[in-house]
Motif scaffolding. Structure first.
Motif, mmCIF file in Angstrom:
data_model
loop_
_atom_site.group_PDB
_atom_site.id
_atom_site.type_symbol
_atom_site.label_atom_id
_atom_site.label_comp_id
_atom_site.label_asym_id
_atom_site.label_seq_id
_atom_site.Cartn_x
_atom_site.Cartn_y
_atom_site.Cartn_z
ATOM 1 N N TRP A 15 13.420 -1.966 8.346
ATOM 2 C CA TRP A 15 14.336 -2.508 7.348
ATOM 3 C C TRP A 15 15.780 -2.316 7.786
ATOM 4 N N PRO A 16 16.677 -3.230 7.413
ATOM 5 C CA PRO A 16 18.103 -3.028 7.698
ATOM 6 C C PRO A 16 18.718 -2.066 6.699
ATOM 7 N N HIS A 17 19.849 -1.493 7.067
ATOM 8 C CA HIS A 17 20.555 -0.610 6.141
ATOM 9 C C HIS A 17 21.127 -1.417 4.975
ATOM 10 N N ASP A 18 20.594 -1.160 3.793
ATOM 11 C CA ASP A 18 21.069 -1.855 2.594
ATOM 12 C C ASP A 18 20.650 -1.046 1.377
ATOM 13 N N PRO A 19 21.408 0.011 1.047
ATOM 14 C CA PRO A 19 21.016 0.868 -0.081
ATOM 15 C C PRO A 19 20.882 0.095 -1.388
ATOM 16 N N GLY A 20 21.499 -1.070 -1.526
ATOM 17 C CA GLY A 20 21.390 -1.853 -2.743
ATOM 18 C C GLY A 20 20.259 -2.857 -2.704
ATOM 19 N N ALA A 21 19.270 -2.634 -1.863
ATOM 20 C CA ALA A 21 18.177 -3.589 -1.684
ATOM 21 C C ALA A 21 17.403 -3.803 -2.988
ATOM 22 N N ASN A 22 16.937 -5.025 -3.164
ATOM 23 C CA ASN A 22 16.136 -5.340 -4.351
ATOM 24 C C ASN A 22 14.819 -5.975 -3.928
ATOM 25 N N VAL A 23 14.095 -6.538 -4.880
ATOM 26 C CA VAL A 23 12.755 -7.046 -4.599
ATOM 27 C C VAL A 23 12.763 -8.195 -3.592
ATOM 28 N N LEU A 41 18.906 1.533 10.669
ATOM 29 C CA LEU A 41 17.557 1.020 10.452
ATOM 30 C C LEU A 41 16.690 2.063 9.753
ATOM 31 N N LEU A 42 15.810 1.580 8.892
ATOM 32 C CA LEU A 42 14.819 2.422 8.236
ATOM 33 C C LEU A 42 13.433 1.940 8.629
ATOM 34 N N GLN A 53 0.836 -1.192 0.000
ATOM 35 C CA GLN A 53 0.000 0.000 0.000
ATOM 36 C C GLN A 53 0.876 1.249 0.000
ATOM 37 N N ALA A 54 0.227 2.409 -0.030
ATOM 38 C CA ALA A 54 0.928 3.689 -0.110
ATOM 39 C C ALA A 54 1.852 3.904 1.083
ATOM 40 N N VAL A 55 3.041 4.425 0.813
ATOM 41 C CA VAL A 55 3.992 4.759 1.865
ATOM 42 C C VAL A 55 3.665 6.151 2.395
ATOM 43 N N CYS A 56 3.354 6.223 3.688
ATOM 44 C CA CYS A 56 2.958 7.488 4.309
ATOM 45 C C CYS A 56 4.105 8.155 5.062
ATOM 46 N N ALA A 57 5.082 7.362 5.512
ATOM 47 C CA ALA A 57 6.161 7.912 6.329
ATOM 48 C C ALA A 57 7.425 7.082 6.172
ATOM 49 N N LEU A 58 8.582 7.760 6.243
ATOM 50 C CA LEU A 58 9.893 7.114 6.208
ATOM 51 C C LEU A 58 10.791 7.801 7.226
ATOM 52 N N LYS A 59 11.536 7.022 8.019
ATOM 53 C CA LYS A 59 12.482 7.607 8.964
ATOM 54 C C LYS A 59 13.687 6.694 9.125
ATOM 55 N N TRP A 60 14.868 7.195 8.771
ATOM 56 C CA TRP A 60 16.105 6.499 9.109
ATOM 57 C C TRP A 60 16.435 6.775 10.565
ATOM 58 N N SER A 61 16.950 5.763 11.258
ATOM 59 C CA SER A 61 17.404 5.964 12.632
ATOM 60 C C SER A 61 18.623 6.879 12.624
ATOM 61 N N LEU A 62 18.918 7.495 13.765
ATOM 62 C CA LEU A 62 19.993 8.480 13.836
ATOM 63 C C LEU A 62 21.349 7.874 13.503
ATOM 64 N N PRO A 64 12.220 -7.478 5.383
ATOM 65 C CA PRO A 64 12.294 -6.584 6.542
ATOM 66 C C PRO A 64 12.728 -7.336 7.792
ATOM 67 N N LEU A 65 13.259 -6.593 8.746
ATOM 68 C CA LEU A 65 13.614 -7.177 10.040
ATOM 69 C C LEU A 65 12.372 -7.456 10.870
ATOM 70 N N LYS A 66 11.379 -6.584 10.733
ATOM 71 C CA LYS A 66 10.165 -6.732 11.553
ATOM 72 C C LYS A 66 9.023 -5.969 10.905
ATOM 73 N N VAL A 67 7.807 -6.518 11.029
ATOM 74 C CA VAL A 67 6.589 -5.835 10.590
ATOM 75 C C VAL A 67 5.643 -5.762 11.787
ATOM 76 N N ILE A 68 5.259 -4.547 12.150
ATOM 77 C CA ILE A 68 4.410 -4.310 13.322
ATOM 78 C C ILE A 68 3.080 -3.742 12.842
ATOM 79 N N THR A 69 1.999 -4.393 13.195
ATOM 80 C CA THR A 69 0.673 -3.971 12.739
ATOM 81 C C THR A 69 0.090 -2.907 13.658
#
Length: 222
Positions: A72-80, A59-60, A46-55, A84-89
């Motif tokens: 998500w882990p830090h991996d600028p070369g990420a592909n399909v 982690l993203l 679904q639509a991405v509403c917010a993005l925040k990299w940790s200081l 993710p490390l964790k999904v929280i509902t």
């Protein structure tokens, strides 16, 4: 920088990497130092509403309109295939969130209109440490490191900015005067002023140390 096929609703910097999230659920990592700037992609349903990299840039966190908060882990070369490390509902769309400056595993998330709570999450467990009710939609939030507080930008009915003490999360004051949802909050480099932008078309600058009493903006413009 071209690439997205729909509205870009969220941005976050990690040094030379600018991550952008779109209404189609794509997150693109852009390396602004090179011409072929798109160096990675993350996929959401679904639509991405917010993005925040940790200081620390490790982690993203991404928030979507379907109520999924993804780490998500830090991996600028990420592909399909990236996982993710964790999904929280969450119960509502995740639009307001910010990493705690002094506790790296803590993430603040604002609940939408159906929830109205300020969730302080331990991302290791995925559980709320605390979740006080604001009786309002939370549209934006920031941590205030100097005073160990957190400020939330509210929607209806009052469209104000509430300041909360940490870790008790009791209301310590606020900033009042906007006539529309407070969509964006930012902290000045010296951490003494809060900038707020609202849906009524106004932007204001507030003195952090006057939040304990009803405060008028030091400066406003449109």
């Amino acid at each position: 920088m071209l690439g997205h096929l729909s509205v870009v609703g969220a941005l976050s910097w990690n040094h030379c990497i600018l991550s952008s999230g779109s209404r189609l659920g794509r997150v693109y990592h852009h390396d602004v130092r090179v011409a072929q700037h798109q160096v990675g992609t993350l996929h959401h349903k679904q639509a991405v509403c917010a993005l925040k990299w940790s200081l620390d840039g490790r982690l993203l966190s991404s928030g979507c309109s379907d109520g999924l908060l993804t780490i998500w882990p830090h991996d600028p070369g990420a592909n399909v295939q990236s996982q993710p490390l964790k999904v929280i509902t969450q119960t509502t769309a995740v639009k307001a969130m910010e990493w705690c400056p002094w506790q790296s595993e803590v993430l603040a998330v604002g609940g939408g209109m159906k929830d109205g709570r300020l969730h302080i999450l331990d991302i290791n467990s995925g559980k709320s440490i605390q979740a006080p009710s604001t009786n309002s939609q939370i549209c934006s939030l920031i941590w205030l490191p100097k005073t160990k507080e957190i400020a939330t930008g509210q929607g209806t009915p009052k469209n104000d900015v509430i300041v909360w003490t940490c870790p008790a999360l009791s209301r310590s004051g606020g900033f009042f005067g906007h006539r529309g949802r407070v969509l964006h909050l930012a902290l000045s480099p010296d951490q003494t002023r809060v900038f707020s932008a609202a849906a009524d078309g106004t932007a204001s600058v507030w003195n952090c140390y006057q939040s304990s009493s009803p405060s008028k903006p030091q400066h406003a413009h449109f």
